[in-house]
Scaffold this motif. Structure first.
Motif, short mmCIF file in Angstrom:
data_model
loop_
_atom_site.label_atom_id
_atom_site.label_comp_id
_atom_site.label_asym_id
_atom_site.label_seq_id
_atom_site.Cartn_x
_atom_site.Cartn_y
_atom_site.Cartn_z
N HIS A 77 20.49 3.83 0.56
CA HIS A 77 21.31 4.93 0.05
C HIS A 77 20.59 6.23 0.40
O HIS A 77 19.45 6.43 -0.04
N GLY A 90 26.53 5.00 1.49
CA GLY A 90 26.33 4.22 0.28
C GLY A 90 27.57 3.46 -0.15
O GLY A 90 27.54 2.23 -0.30
N SER A 113 21.15 -0.70 -7.17
CA SER A 113 21.83 0.46 -7.72
C SER A 113 20.77 1.37 -8.34
O SER A 113 19.66 1.49 -7.80
N THR A 114 21.06 2.00 -9.45
CA THR A 114 20.11 2.90 -10.09
C THR A 114 20.52 3.17 -11.52
O THR A 114 21.71 3.15 -11.85
N TYR A 141 23.83 12.03 -6.19
CA TYR A 141 23.23 10.69 -6.16
C TYR A 141 23.83 9.79 -7.23
O TYR A 141 24.28 8.67 -6.94
N LYS A 145 26.28 6.61 -6.32
CA LYS A 145 25.80 5.28 -6.70
C LYS A 145 26.76 4.63 -7.69
O LYS A 145 27.02 3.42 -7.61
N THR A 148 29.59 3.43 -5.66
CA THR A 148 29.23 2.22 -4.90
C THR A 148 29.35 0.99 -5.81
O THR A 148 29.90 -0.05 -5.40
N ARG A 164 19.82 -2.14 -11.58
CA ARG A 164 19.74 -0.71 -11.88
C ARG A 164 18.35 -0.31 -12.37
O ARG A 164 18.08 -0.30 -13.57
#
Length: 302
Positions: A77, A90, A113-114, A141, A145, A148, A164
């Motif tokens: 990403h 992404g 992911s995050t 961001y 994300k 996504t 995540r």
């Protein structure tokens, strides 16, 4: 190729030469997996990895690289790019290889992911997998994300795991928190300014890679309850965070190591934690302590 190697699971890793991707490849190789590392430049894949050069956003290339694989791990990403680029690479690119994996009969897609997809505004509670996500007014961001994740959730008929993590600590030239952010703190006074009690949720890259490799190779089995493992054929998010820390821990360590003074400010901040009970229910436990991570960070900067 030995009989054992021939029978080993084939795992595709996008961004194999990146910070998280390279660590994941190493963890997979340690587990005896045959790793196909997707990179954009020839000769950049890690040792022990079958290099595949191309754009995973290209449907034809994506189909060829996932053929015969048992799992795909997506790590790419472009977080420093503009929103349009982040969306193209992404959201659209990751979804393209996810669809190719589904169509090829790949068993699992594991996506990095995050925790930035969660609303962590001042006053927000602790964050678990059911917590509210960021809105459209959040940073590029977090929004891309989030999008996504939503796009992957719509790719049915394959088991999808959305991992995540928060800030990822660990050494590396492209490490945001061990290299890039410390560089900014050294050179830019504004980068040293933070509220000391703001939560600094983190995980070490080796602990993240361990989890990704275990999920991709099936060491974490399917379960009917997402508290115990990925739900077969469904999309399961899972948080990954180590012990709690505060901004003073990270910024204080970096500032001292690079020879500057942090600027502590009083302002409303998020003071909750990323709840990783689900990951622990899957058998994961972080091996790297906060003290060890900060010591490694400081030593790498001196």
């Amino acid at each position: 190729m030995s009989e054992q190697a021939a029978d080993a699971p084939v795992v595709v890793v996008t961004g194999a030469n990146g910070f998280v991707g390279a660590a994941t490849c190493a963890a997979l190789v340690e587990r005896g997996a045959r790793v196909r590392g997707v990179v954009r430049r020839a000769g950049t894949a890690p040792s022990g990895v079958e290099e595949r050069v191309g754009e995973f956003s290209d449907p034809g290339f994506a189909a060829s690289v996932v053929d015969g694989a048992s799992a795909v791990v997506t790590t790419v990403h472009p977080m420093a790019a503009d929103r349009e680029t982040q969306h193209r690479v992404g959201v659209e690119g990751t979804t393209t290889i996810a669809r190719a994996a589904r169509d090829a009969g790949v068993r699992r897609l594991v996506h990095v992911s995050t925790a930035a997809v969660y609303d962590r505004s001042p006053g927000a509670d602790d964050v678990d997998e059911s917590s509210a996500l960021v809105g459209e007014d959040a940073g590029d961001y977090g929004v891309t994300k989030r999008d996504t994740d939503a796009s992957l959730a719509a790719v049915e008929a394959i088991t999808r795991v959305l991992v995540r993590p928060p800030a990822i600590l660990g050494p590396g030239e492209t490490s945001v928190w061990n290299t890039l952010r410390p560089g900014a703190i050294r050179e830019n006074a504004a980068a040293r300014r933070t509220a000391p009690d703001r939560s600094f949720a983190w995980v070490h890259v080796t602990d993240l890679a361990t989890f990704l490799a275990d999920v991709a190779t099936g060491a974490v089995p399917d379960a009917e309850d997402p508290a115990r493992g990925p739900v077969a054929g469904e999309c399961t998010p899972v948080n990954l965070a180590a012990e709690p820390a505060r901004a003073r821990d990270y910024f204080g360590t970096v500032a001292e190591a690079v020879g500057v003074e942090p600027e502590w400010v009083e302002e409303p901040v998020w003071t909750g934690r990323i709840v990783a009970d689900r990951a622990r229910g899957w058998g994961w436990s972080p091996a790297v302590t906060l003290d060890a991570a900060l010591t490694e960070l400081a030593e790498g900067l001196r």
